[in-house]
Design an enzyme around this catalytic site. Structure first.
Site: not given
Ligand code: ADP
Ligand code: AMP
Length: 219
Positions: A172, A88, A13, A127, A161
């Site tokens: 998550r 969300r 995203k 990532r 992260r």
């Protein structure tokens, strides 16, 4: 134009928002980026965000909505926005409808990126994120420059992260399946708003599909 860019954590995203910003001339509003900025400032609010984010849990709706409503008062968001990582939960989606309606606006499109779990795991585990501007890299698909400096803001703080660790990612994903996925049914009440598209393949291929979806062309 107001667009929700929808998909599980790691779907791409943030990466695709950059294209959409240029294409639509409206800002990206990422509640995750906003909360990380608040957390970095060391404020009390930032610490409250962190108590949820570090565990992979969703931040309570009322805190998120306050942040979001303030952001929509900024001049650059007067003509529309790309919502990334927001809403969300169904209550967040309902609240967003009301916030936009007050401004004579509505969600015009929900672009839903479909990415299988194996690809998500690969994307999230590789990532790397600039701590200063939020730019995302990937160790294989979009490696950070060899200088170690961010291409967007020249920071040398490109890190993994803390919530991209395996166990937190599982939490998550659980929140995504339980609380976030049902949002699509909320938007499906308005015919033609939700457009699902294949989020796999190279960044440019996904961008092309998004472009087609905005033009109303079939994939
Ligand atoms: P999200 O904002 O949905 O959580 P990101 O845009 O941060 O996802 O993307 C997650 C990771 O996958 C990042 O490391 C990013 O560089 C990488 N990525 C995004 N899109 C693609 C793609 N089409 N192919 C390969 N890697 C991608
Ligand atoms: P993201 O950057 O979108 O992956 O979000 C990172 C984390 O920030 C999430 O795991 C949540 O803890 C929190 N967060 C971001 N956006 C929201 C939201 N709209 N509602 C609740 N929590 C959020």
């Amino acid at each position: 134009m107001d667009v929700v860019l929808f998909g599980p954590p790691g779907a791409g995203k943030g990466t695709q928002s950059k294209f959409l910003m240029t294409r639509l001339g409206v800002p990206q509003i990422s509640t995750g980026d906003m909360m990380r900025a608040e957390r970095k400032s060391g404020s009390e609010l930032g610490q409250r965000f962190d108590s949820f984010m570090s565990k992979g849990l969703l931040v309570p709706d009322e805190l998120v909505l306050e942040l979001l409503a303030k952001r929509l008062d900024d001049a650059d968001a007067a003509g529309g926005a790309i919502f990334d990582g927001f809403p969300r939960t169904v209550p967040q989606a309902i609240a967003l409808d009301a916030i936009l309606a007050k401004r004579g606006r509505k969600i015009d499109r929900v672009l839903a990126l479909e990415v299988p779990e194996s690809v998500i795991v690969d994307r999230i585990s590789g990532r790397r994120t600039c701590q200063d501007c939020g730019q995302a890299y990937h160790v294989r698909y979009n490696p950070p420059p060899s200088t170690g400096r961010c291409t967007q803001c020249d920071s040398d703080r490109i890190v993994q992260r803390s919530d991209d660790k395996e166990e937190t990612v599982r939490t998550r994903n659980g929140a995504y399946l339980k609380d976030t996925l049902p949002i699509l049914d909320h938007y499906r009440a308005n015919a033609g708003v939700v457009v699902s598209l294949d989020g796999t393949g190279a960044v440019e291929e996904v961008t092309k599909r998004l472009e087609n979806a905005l033009e109303g062309r079939t994939q």
